[in-house]
Design a protein around this motif. Structure first.
Motif, mmCIF file in Angstrom:
data_model
loop_
_atom_site.group_PDB
_atom_site.id
_atom_site.type_symbol
_atom_site.label_atom_id
_atom_site.label_comp_id
_atom_site.label_asym_id
_atom_site.label_seq_id
_atom_site.Cartn_x
_atom_site.Cartn_y
_atom_site.Cartn_z
ATOM 1 N N ASN A 91 0.836 -1.187 0.000
ATOM 2 C CA ASN A 91 0.000 0.000 0.000
ATOM 3 C C ASN A 91 0.877 1.245 0.000
ATOM 4 O OD1 ASN A 91 -1.932 2.139 0.738
ATOM 5 N ND2 ASN A 91 -3.318 0.421 1.103
ATOM 6 N N LEU A 92 0.666 2.107 -0.978
ATOM 7 C CA LEU A 92 1.481 3.306 -1.145
ATOM 8 C C LEU A 92 1.109 4.431 -0.197
ATOM 9 C CD1 LEU A 92 1.484 3.604 -5.045
ATOM 10 C CD2 LEU A 92 3.480 3.100 -3.624
ATOM 11 N N THR A 93 -0.171 4.524 0.174
ATOM 12 C CA THR A 93 -0.657 5.783 0.761
ATOM 13 C C THR A 93 -1.472 5.629 2.034
ATOM 14 O OG1 THR A 93 -2.664 5.712 -0.599
ATOM 15 C CG2 THR A 93 -0.754 6.879 -1.523
ATOM 16 N N GLU A 94 -1.728 4.424 2.488
ATOM 17 C CA GLU A 94 -2.513 4.245 3.705
ATOM 18 C C GLU A 94 -1.698 3.489 4.750
ATOM 19 O OE1 GLU A 94 -6.387 2.589 3.189
ATOM 20 O OE2 GLU A 94 -6.911 3.949 1.552
ATOM 21 N N VAL A 95 -1.841 3.896 5.992
ATOM 22 C CA VAL A 95 -1.186 3.168 7.079
ATOM 23 C C VAL A 95 -2.060 1.982 7.467
ATOM 24 C CG1 VAL A 95 -0.001 5.216 7.931
ATOM 25 C CG2 VAL A 95 -2.222 4.630 8.874
ATOM 26 N N GLU A 96 -1.410 0.889 7.801
ATOM 27 C CA GLU A 96 -2.103 -0.358 8.115
ATOM 28 C C GLU A 96 -1.638 -0.833 9.494
ATOM 29 O OE1 GLU A 96 -2.520 -2.291 3.695
ATOM 30 O OE2 GLU A 96 -0.493 -2.157 4.538
ATOM 31 N N PRO A 97 -2.458 -0.670 10.513
ATOM 32 C CA PRO A 97 -2.034 -0.988 11.880
ATOM 33 C C PRO A 97 -1.699 -2.462 12.109
ATOM 34 C CG PRO A 97 -3.950 0.460 11.901
ATOM 35 C CD PRO A 97 -3.766 0.005 10.487
ATOM 36 N N TRP A 98 -2.077 -3.338 11.187
ATOM 37 C CA TRP A 98 -1.756 -4.758 11.362
ATOM 38 C C TRP A 98 -0.364 -5.100 10.831
ATOM 39 C CZ3 TRP A 98 -5.638 -2.695 8.402
ATOM 40 C CH2 TRP A 98 -5.478 -2.737 7.029
ATOM 41 N N ARG A 99 0.358 -4.106 10.331
ATOM 42 C CA ARG A 99 1.737 -4.333 9.906
ATOM 43 C C ARG A 99 2.675 -4.188 11.099
ATOM 44 N NH1 ARG A 99 0.572 -6.827 5.292
ATOM 45 N NH2 ARG A 99 -0.529 -5.495 3.804
ATOM 46 N N ASP A 100 3.842 -4.805 10.991
ATOM 47 C CA ASP A 100 4.757 -4.707 12.134
ATOM 48 C C ASP A 100 5.561 -3.420 12.138
ATOM 49 O OD1 ASP A 100 6.595 -5.377 10.109
ATOM 50 O OD2 ASP A 100 6.652 -7.481 10.720
ATOM 51 N N TYR A 101 5.322 -2.535 11.160
ATOM 52 C CA TYR A 101 5.929 -1.210 11.266
ATOM 53 C C TYR A 101 5.145 -0.308 12.214
ATOM 54 C CZ TYR A 101 2.506 0.215 7.571
ATOM 55 O OH TYR A 101 1.377 0.465 6.833
ATOM 56 N N TRP A 102 3.938 -0.734 12.590
ATOM 57 C CA TRP A 102 3.110 0.089 13.470
ATOM 58 C C TRP A 102 3.630 -0.015 14.904
ATOM 59 C CZ3 TRP A 102 -0.053 3.835 12.337
ATOM 60 C CH2 TRP A 102 -0.890 4.350 13.332
ATOM 61 N N PRO A 103 3.927 1.114 15.569
ATOM 62 C CA PRO A 103 4.495 1.044 16.928
ATOM 63 C C PRO A 103 3.485 0.476 17.929
ATOM 64 C CG PRO A 103 3.953 3.307 16.349
ATOM 65 C CD PRO A 103 3.752 2.504 15.097
ATOM 66 N N ASP A 104 3.986 -0.306 18.857
ATOM 67 C CA ASP A 104 3.101 -0.906 19.865
ATOM 68 C C ASP A 104 3.123 -0.142 21.182
ATOM 69 O OD1 ASP A 104 5.610 -1.550 20.786
ATOM 70 O OD2 ASP A 104 5.393 -3.714 20.508
ATOM 71 N N ASP A 105 3.762 1.035 21.193
ATOM 72 C CA ASP A 105 3.832 1.820 22.424
ATOM 73 C C ASP A 105 2.829 2.966 22.450
ATOM 74 O OD1 ASP A 105 4.898 3.529 20.566
ATOM 75 O OD2 ASP A 105 6.854 3.732 21.531
ATOM 76 N N GLY A 106 1.930 2.993 21.455
ATOM 77 C CA GLY A 106 0.910 4.038 21.433
ATOM 78 C C GLY A 106 1.358 5.357 20.835
#
Length: 249
Positions: A91-106
Motif C-alpha cells: 500500500n502506497l498511501t494508507e497506514v495499516e495498523p496490522w503491519r509490524d511497522y506500526w508502533p506498539d507503544d501508542g
C-alpha cells in the motif's frame, strides 16, 4: 527500461510486458488472506498471474508481533518455480495498523497523515520517513521470492491534495500531491529493480496521475516518461472499456 542497476542487469531481457501479457492469457487471481490462506491453496490456483498478500499472519496475530511472511520455498511453490508471476501487495498511501511497522507503544509516527472523510488513515506519503519505510518493506517483500509488486491506493494522492493537510512538506494541491506520489512510485520501483531488474510492478488506480500532475516541472515530465504514466492497454474485467484500473510500469 531498467530502474536501478544491479550486478545481474546483464541477465535481464527487458521482456516484462511480454511476460505479463502471456501470464494474463490465463487470467489473474487476487487473494488477501481468508480461510485456508497458505502456500498449498495458492499453488493450486489456476490463474496465470496471482496478486497476493505476502504475510500469512498479520503482526497482531503472531507470537512475536512480527508479520509472518511466506518463505522462499513457499513462494516457489506458489509461483510454480517461477513459471507463474506472483505479485505481492504494497500500500502506497494508507497506514495499516496490522503491519509490524506500526508502533506498539501508542506513539504516533511522523509518517501518519490525515484521515479522509471515509475514515481511511492516510500516510504522510510526502515525508522521507514513509519513503524509507516503503523501500525497506520492498526489500522484505521481494526477499520472499515474489516476482514483483502490486502498488495499491495510488488514488489517495487526490484526497491528500484536496485536503491540503499542511505540515512538513505536505503538498498544497492536487497537482503537487500527484507529482509527489509519482516520485514515490519511482523510488519504490527503483528499489525493487535493484533487487530484481525484471521485477514486475503494477499500480492500482493511478490512471489519472500523470494528467493531474500537469506540466509543472521538467522533473515530473521525466518521471512520467520513464515510468509510462499513460493510459495502459492492459484491460481488466473491472475496468470501463477505455479506463484501465491497473497500470504495469
Amino acid at each position: 527500461m531498467t530502474l536501478g542497476a544491479t550486478a545481474a542487469s546483464a541477465e535481464c531481457d527487458g521482456g516484462r510486458a511480454t511476460r505479463m501479457a502471456a501470464a494474463l492469457e490465463d487470467g489473474f487471481g487476487v487473494q488477501y488472506w481468508g480461510e485456508g490462506y497458505d502456500a498449498d491453496t495458492l499453488a493450486a490456483a489456476p490463474h496465470g498471474l496471482l496478486i497476493v498478500e505476502a504475510a500469512r499472519i498479520g503482526a497482531p496475530d503472531s507470537a512475536d508481533g512480527r508479520e509472518v511472511l511466506f518463505t522462499p520455498d513457499e513462494m516457489r511453490r506458489i509461483n510454480h518455480d517461477g513459471a507463474r508471476p506472483v505479485l505481492v501487495y504494497l500500500n502506497l498511501t494508507e497506514v495499516e495498523p496490522w503491519r509490524d511497522y506500526w508502533p506498539d507503544d501508542g506513539s504516533k509516527p511522523v509518517w501518519v497523515g490525515p484521515e479522509t472523510a471515509s475514515g481511511d488513515k492516510l500516510a504522510a506519503f510526502w515525508r522521507p520517513e514513509w519513503e524509507a519505510l516503503l523501500r525497506d518493506r520492498v526489500r522484505r517483500l521481494l526477499a520472499t521470492g515474489a516476482n514483483g509488486l502490486f502498488l495499491d491506493d495510488a488514488l489517495n494522492y487526490f484526497a491528500a491534495g484536496s485536503m491540503a493537510p499542511g505540515g512538513s512538506g505536505a503538498p498544497a494541491d492536487v497537482p503537487g500531491a500527484a507529482r509527489t506520489l509519482m516520485a514515490l512510485v519511482q523510488s519504490v520501483a527503483s528499489e525493487a529493480r535493484k533487487i530484481d531488474c525484471d521485477a514486475l510492478i503494477v499500480m492500482n488506480n493511478g490512471v489519472f496521475l500523470g494528467r493531474d500532475a500537469g506540466p509543472a516541472s521538467a522533473g515530473a515530465r521525466s518521471v512520467r516518461s520513464r515510468t509510462r504514466w499513460t493510459v495502459s492497454s492492459w484491460r481488466t474485467r473491472w475496468a470501463a472499456p477505455t479506463i484501465p484500473i491497473f497500470m504495469p510500469l
